[in-house]
Structures are given as C-alpha cells and as structure tokens.
Design a protein around this motif. Sequence first.
Motif, short mmCIF file in Angstrom:
data_model
loop_
_atom_site.label_atom_id
_atom_site.label_comp_id
_atom_site.label_asym_id
_atom_site.label_seq_id
_atom_site.Cartn_x
_atom_site.Cartn_y
_atom_site.Cartn_z
N UNK A 63 48.61 -180.76 6.62
CA UNK A 63 47.44 -181.20 5.87
C UNK A 63 46.21 -180.76 6.65
N UNK A 64 45.18 -180.34 5.93
CA UNK A 64 43.94 -179.96 6.59
C UNK A 64 42.76 -180.61 5.86
N UNK A 65 41.91 -181.24 6.62
CA UNK A 65 40.71 -181.86 6.05
C UNK A 65 39.49 -181.08 6.51
N UNK A 66 38.73 -180.57 5.54
CA UNK A 66 37.45 -179.95 5.85
C UNK A 66 36.36 -180.88 5.33
N UNK A 67 35.39 -181.23 6.17
CA UNK A 67 34.38 -182.23 5.79
C UNK A 67 33.45 -181.72 4.71
N UNK A 68 32.77 -182.66 4.06
CA UNK A 68 31.80 -182.30 3.03
C UNK A 68 30.72 -181.40 3.60
N UNK A 69 30.35 -180.38 2.81
CA UNK A 69 29.34 -179.43 3.28
C UNK A 69 29.88 -178.43 4.29
N UNK A 102 27.35 -173.23 13.20
CA UNK A 102 27.83 -174.20 14.18
C UNK A 102 29.29 -174.54 13.93
N UNK A 103 30.13 -174.44 14.98
CA UNK A 103 31.54 -174.76 14.83
C UNK A 103 31.78 -176.26 14.78
N UNK A 104 32.90 -176.67 14.17
CA UNK A 104 33.22 -178.08 13.98
C UNK A 104 34.20 -178.57 15.05
N UNK A 105 34.05 -179.81 15.50
CA UNK A 105 35.10 -180.41 16.33
C UNK A 105 36.41 -180.43 15.54
N UNK A 139 46.08 -172.37 17.60
CA UNK A 139 45.57 -171.00 17.53
C UNK A 139 45.32 -170.59 16.08
N UNK A 140 46.26 -170.95 15.20
CA UNK A 140 46.12 -170.62 13.77
C UNK A 140 44.89 -171.30 13.17
N UNK A 141 44.71 -172.57 13.47
CA UNK A 141 43.57 -173.30 12.93
C UNK A 141 42.25 -172.71 13.44
N UNK A 156 36.27 -172.65 11.01
CA UNK A 156 35.10 -172.56 11.89
C UNK A 156 35.14 -173.69 12.92
N UNK A 157 35.80 -173.42 14.03
CA UNK A 157 36.10 -174.44 15.04
C UNK A 157 35.23 -174.24 16.29
N UNK A 158 34.71 -175.33 16.79
CA UNK A 158 34.08 -175.34 18.10
C UNK A 158 35.21 -175.46 19.13
#
Length: 292
Positions: free
Chosen positions: A70-76, A82-85, A151-153, A158-160
Amino acid sequence: MNKLLIALLVFLFFSCAKESDSVAKKRITDEVFVPTLKIDSTDLLGLPKDTGGIHKGYLLNETEAVYAHMIYTPGGYQESGEGYPLLIFLHGWGPRQLTNEIGTDLNVVKEHGPPALIEQKQWNPSFPFIVASPQLEGQYWASADVHSFIDYIIEKYNINTNRIYLTGLSLGGGGCWYYVGEKGEESHAAAIIPISARGEASIVSNLTNTPIWAFHGAKDQTVEPINNYGSVTMVNEINRNSPAVIAKVTVFDNAGHDAWTRTYGNQFGETGISYSPFNLNIYDWLLQYKKE
C-alpha cells in the motif's frame, strides 16, 4: 561569634533545601510536561498541507517492487520540488501474503498502524509523509528485501532521502531492529520505532548510530519486553555502547502484546516509571532526525 556561626549554618541549610526542592520540581516537571522538540523544518515548510491524499494498493509483480504494498501519497502531492519524508510500516505475523488478491490480502495490511489511521481518516501528522506499507511474502522481513523495497520507493516517488523512517509491530518491529542492525551504515533509516519486538546481541553495535524509540507492553507474553532481547534489553544494551543518540523505551504497564494501537494513535498516559514516558508525538519525534 557562636551566634554568627549558627546563623550562617541555618542560612546555608535553607539555601540548600531550596535548591534541592527546585531540582526536584524540575525533575517532576521534565517527566510530566511535553519536552521541547527540535525539528529543523527548513526542508518541510515548502510541502503542501495534507488535506487528505490517495491510499492505493499494488499487487506483487504489478510493479517492480519486491513486495506487494500500500502506498499513501498526501494531498497536494508534487512529483518534483521539495522531497517528502517517507515512513515505512512493517506489519506483524497475520497479514503475510497467502494469495495474490488485493481484496483479501492488501486489506489486511490496513488493519493496524499508520495504514489503519489513514483508512479511518485519523492520519494527521504535523507535516506530510509518504507512507509505504509492504506486505511480507515469507516468514520474516529480510533486510536485503526491505532495503530493495525502499530503493524502489525512492526511485518511484519524490522522497527526501534524509528523512526515511521505519516502524513496525511484532514481526515488523523485529524487521526494524534487524534492518538497521544488519545493514549498518548502508541503512536508509534516519530513525526507527520498533514495537513489541525482539532483537539479538549480534546486531547491537550497528544500532548505535540510529535514533531509536522502542515500545512494549509489560504484560506481553508473546514477546517478553525484558527476556530474550526484548525492547528493554535491546535499549539497555544499545545505551551501554555509547550511542550517538540515547535510545528510548516506553513500557505500558497494563498492555500485553498490543502496544501498537496506543503508540500509533499517540494515546499519551501512564507508563512504567522506570522507562521513557510517552509524552511526545511519535511522528514529530521522528522528524527531529535526518540521515546525513
């Protein structure tokens, strides 16, 4: 002269008493009130506010990831800038993959922890996270596979990469201990939160460079908190090895194996007085740390 000496002694006595009383009050205050957080938010403030995102499941072999997930991407969510935690959640024994049907399998990944909070519309950390919840196919979380999944994620989203955090419950908590304990400096983890899980002596030395906050129930008979390298033993051993950040362990006096519902829900309250108090939002605690 004697009167002056007596007066001086009385003055010193009360001065020391006042100082001791002040120190005692400070200790009590430190234990009762929430400590001040030190979050460097310069790389977080540019992220859009999460007003509700997308929680999507992918079957095994539907992507190049080593796990169904499962993958959750936040709103917006923005694919650039800027990468996401990133928060990786490792489930326990029950949700292991038995079939390859999203309706029966990936739904069980959402029964506990951050995926459950997301589904229940109760997910509201101070800053937006991407949350990845893999589903184990096998008996244990192999460190090489967990690393490959991260690594895949990283490649896909867009990961910080300085802000990758791991947490897990029971079997998944063990996955956290062993991932950092076996990968050492190669680990992606900036900090980990293992819950109701055990480790072993051989991995302690590699755990001294990663901030750790472990949780356990005092009445856990499935994985004992002290014996056989449960959370308390692991944290004590790590702290004997001069870690970069003192490891924490919170023990819930009246909890059994399920120490995770309270932990992930930030349900603060009484804990074992000999261990770290639960007086701090765990997601904010994670965000204090970056991997250099």
